[in-house]
Design a protein around this motif. Structure first.
Motif, mmCIF file in Angstrom:
data_model
loop_
_atom_site.group_PDB
_atom_site.id
_atom_site.type_symbol
_atom_site.label_atom_id
_atom_site.label_comp_id
_atom_site.label_asym_id
_atom_site.label_seq_id
_atom_site.Cartn_x
_atom_site.Cartn_y
_atom_site.Cartn_z
ATOM 1 N N ARG A 273 0.826 -1.200 0.000
ATOM 2 C CA ARG A 273 0.000 0.000 0.000
ATOM 3 C C ARG A 273 0.865 1.257 0.000
ATOM 4 N NH1 ARG A 273 -3.202 -1.825 3.265
ATOM 5 N NH2 ARG A 273 -2.194 -1.150 5.200
ATOM 6 N N THR A 274 1.971 1.215 0.731
ATOM 7 C CA THR A 274 2.883 2.372 0.734
ATOM 8 C C THR A 274 3.468 2.611 -0.652
ATOM 9 O OG1 THR A 274 3.445 1.946 3.054
ATOM 10 C CG2 THR A 274 4.958 3.322 1.783
ATOM 11 N N LEU A 275 3.865 1.531 -1.323
ATOM 12 C CA LEU A 275 4.431 1.674 -2.668
ATOM 13 C C LEU A 275 3.394 2.183 -3.656
ATOM 14 C CD1 LEU A 275 6.794 -1.405 -3.123
ATOM 15 C CD2 LEU A 275 7.426 0.992 -2.937
ATOM 16 N N THR A 276 2.203 1.612 -3.606
ATOM 17 C CA THR A 276 1.178 2.047 -4.549
ATOM 18 C C THR A 276 0.762 3.492 -4.310
ATOM 19 O OG1 THR A 276 -0.480 1.059 -3.070
ATOM 20 C CG2 THR A 276 0.303 -0.282 -4.920
ATOM 21 N N ASP A 277 0.720 3.914 -3.040
ATOM 22 C CA ASP A 277 0.406 5.314 -2.755
ATOM 23 C C ASP A 277 1.493 6.241 -3.290
ATOM 24 O OD1 ASP A 277 -1.883 4.487 -1.514
ATOM 25 O OD2 ASP A 277 -1.086 4.635 0.530
ATOM 26 N N ALA A 278 2.755 5.827 -3.137
ATOM 27 C CA ALA A 278 3.853 6.655 -3.656
ATOM 28 C C ALA A 278 3.822 6.720 -5.177
ATOM 29 C CB ALA A 278 5.198 6.107 -3.171
ATOM 30 N N VAL A 279 3.378 5.641 -5.820
ATOM 31 C CA VAL A 279 3.288 5.642 -7.282
ATOM 32 C C VAL A 279 2.126 6.502 -7.746
ATOM 33 C CG1 VAL A 279 2.821 4.182 -9.292
ATOM 34 C CG2 VAL A 279 4.425 3.418 -7.555
ATOM 35 N N SER A 280 1.011 6.450 -7.035
ATOM 36 C CA SER A 280 -0.185 7.172 -7.463
ATOM 37 C C SER A 280 -0.061 8.676 -7.277
ATOM 38 C CB SER A 280 -1.402 6.657 -6.688
ATOM 39 O OG SER A 280 -1.228 6.879 -5.286
ATOM 40 N N LEU A 281 0.825 9.143 -6.352
ATOM 41 C CA LEU A 281 1.004 10.569 -6.117
ATOM 42 C C LEU A 281 2.490 10.917 -6.112
ATOM 43 C CD1 LEU A 281 -1.596 11.275 -3.281
ATOM 44 C CD2 LEU A 281 -1.772 11.943 -5.682
#
Length: 514
Positions: A273-281
């Motif tokens: 979830r941390t990685l996907t959040d960093a990718v999305s923003l």
């Protein structure tokens, strides 16, 4: 009847065998070997299979053409749905890009037909730039930006407005006012708006530094998803084992293992979830610092001269020998060597007991004490009387006195804010001759004492000068004395002859004659 030597049982069996007549086909020869016969049979069966395969391929081709002609509109959505079901995290943009490319290609052909360059038309058409998301890559964007602004608060408000207008938001802000105003901002924006936002923020103030980094985390996300799937399957198996555990000991063992597996699963989900959040923003960190206006150059040059005439004291010299009752004219010249005007120019002198507020004592030749523009000169003359060998109450007959002029001024630029005060100094020398007349008794004693001291000084200096040569003089004197003595002894030896020794008398003089 069988021969006598042939077994009867075998004979009767042979009699019961039915003989089938084989009719050879075309190309068949009774003299063929067994291997040739098998090859011919395989060739016949292979031909049948190949014809059947050709018919099947032809039927498939016909079906495909019929499907493409009849259901072309339904095939694309079905393929899109299937691709989305295979991986829900990857956006399918290939069809849109291809359609856009076809349209751009058509426009390029039209432009080429009209005589325009195909490259120019493709550029003006605005082909969409390929992003990592279009290629199925997960990339984390980070940017750092530093600018200087004259008004830090206003620049910070403008930066926030730019980010919010482009769909981003403020993630953090830190403001400091000591020792200088500073503002540190953290923004979150969509990856597609990352570069436009960064370029817009660069124009908030004077750009100092800018850095962009991109981290491809596709492999890490895939690895986390695989590990999460494996952990979920393991948790499900442990839950089934927990329900089937026969006794309390096995239940406790399975529960401990299940808790550990669930903890690991939640940890993996949190990292993903941390990685996907960093990718999305995308993240932009911005620092706004105080802009210092360039300080103009300031400077002052001071020169001073002294003269016994008031005709043009500024053509005098740095030293003056005056009479006990004479006049001295001091000329002070101040030049503004800076880039801004000098105001409130003050001149002081400790030797003349001249204070900064005593500006009226000077007679202005050029310029003004109130303001000196860049490159201009201020010239002023000060008249001082010498009475009984004293200047401003100070004795100038015993070697003279040093007169120092100290000048200060306040630079003021166009904005009216005063800068640091600049200073300069220059000095002159004034000596007064004593009056000639008959010397007094005390003066005569002092003069005689000085003469005796001078003579004794000469004597002592002479002794000190000859002292290193005394050993040499002693050696020379000793050598001279030894030579004189040696010469004297030689002369005495030469004056006495060898046969001058008196003969012994045969008779003593006092003896009586016999």
């Amino acid at each position: 009847m069988p021969p006598a030597w042939y077994p009867a049982s075998v004979w009767f069996k042979l009699q019961r065998v039915t003989v089938t007549k084989v009719v050879p086909d075309a190309g068949y020869s009774p003299f063929m070997s067994v291997r040739d016969r098998h090859r011919r049979k395989a060739a016949g069966s292979g031909g049948v299979r190949s014809r059947f395969l050709y018919c099947l391929i032809l039927l498939v081709i016909l079906l495909a053409v019929a499907c493409s002609l009849g259901g072309e509109d339904e095939a694309a959505p079905a393929a899109t749905v299937a691709a989305a079901a295979a991986d829900a995290s990857v956006e399918v943009t290939t069809t849109a890009m291809m359609s856009r490319s076809v349209e751009d290609l058509a426009e390029a052909e039209e432009a080429a037909a009209d005589g325009e360059s195909a490259l120019d038309s493709s550029v003006t058409a605005g082909l969409p730039a390929t992003t990592p998301a279009d290629l199925g890559r997960d990339v984390i964007y980070r940017g750092t930006l530093s600018v200087r602004a004259s008004d830090v608060d206003a620049a910070a408000r403008e930066a926030v407005s730019i980010v919010q207008r482009l769909g981003g938001f403020v993630f953090g802000q830190q403001v400091s006012s000591s020792p200088e105003p500073e503002s540190h901002l953290t923004f979150k924006v969509m990856p597609a708006d990352f570069l436009p936002v960064l370029e817009s923020l660069s124009g908030v103030g004077e750009l100092i530094a800018k850095q962009i980094t991109a981290d491809d985390v596709t492999e890490r996300i895939v690895d986390f998803r695989s590990r999460i799937a494996t952990a979920e399957a393991s948790v499900l198996r442990l839950r089934d084992l927990l329900q089937e555990a026969p006794d309390l000991e096995n239940v406790a063992l399975v529960e401990r293992e299940l808790v550990q597996r669930e903890t690991d699963l939640e940890t993996l989900r949190g990292r993903l979830r941390t990685l996907t959040d960093a990718v999305s923003l995308a993240t932009i960190e911005m620092a706004i610092l105080q802009l210092h206006e360039p300080v103009p150059d300031t400077g002052i040059d001071v020169n001073a001269w002294v003269s016994d005439s008031d005709e043009d004291p500024c053509l005098g010299s740095e030293a003056l020998v005056a009479s006990p009752d004479d006049d001295a004219y001091f000329c002070v010249q101040v030049e503004n060597t800076g880039e801004v005007a000098l105001t409130d120019v003050e001149v002081s002198s400790g030797a003349l007991r001249l204070r900064p507020q005593d500006q009226r004592s000077f007679q202005l030749v050029t310029g003004s004490f109130d303001r000196i523009e860049p490159g201009e000169l201020l010239s002023a003359v000060l008249h001082v009387e010498i009475r009984e060998g004293r200047i401003a109450g100070r004795v100038a007959t015993r070697g003279g006195i040093e007169v120092v002029f100290e000048v200060s001024g306040t630079p003021v630029p166009d904005d009216g804010v005063p800068l640091d005060t600049v200073t300069g100094a220059s000095f002159t020398w004034v000596a007064v001759d004593e009056e000639e007349g008959p010397p007094s008794f005390i003066g005569a004693v002092q003069t005689g004492y000085r003469g005796v001291v001078r003579v004794l000084g000469y004597i002592v200096a002479t002794i000190g000068l000859l002292l290193p040569f005394i050993p040499v003089l002693v050696a020379i004197g000793a050598l001279y004395w030894w030579i004189r003595r040696w010469i004297r002894s030689r002369r005495s030896d030469r004056s006495i002859p060898a046969d001058s020794t008196p003969a012994r008398p045969q008779h003593p003089p006092d003896a009586p004659n016999g």
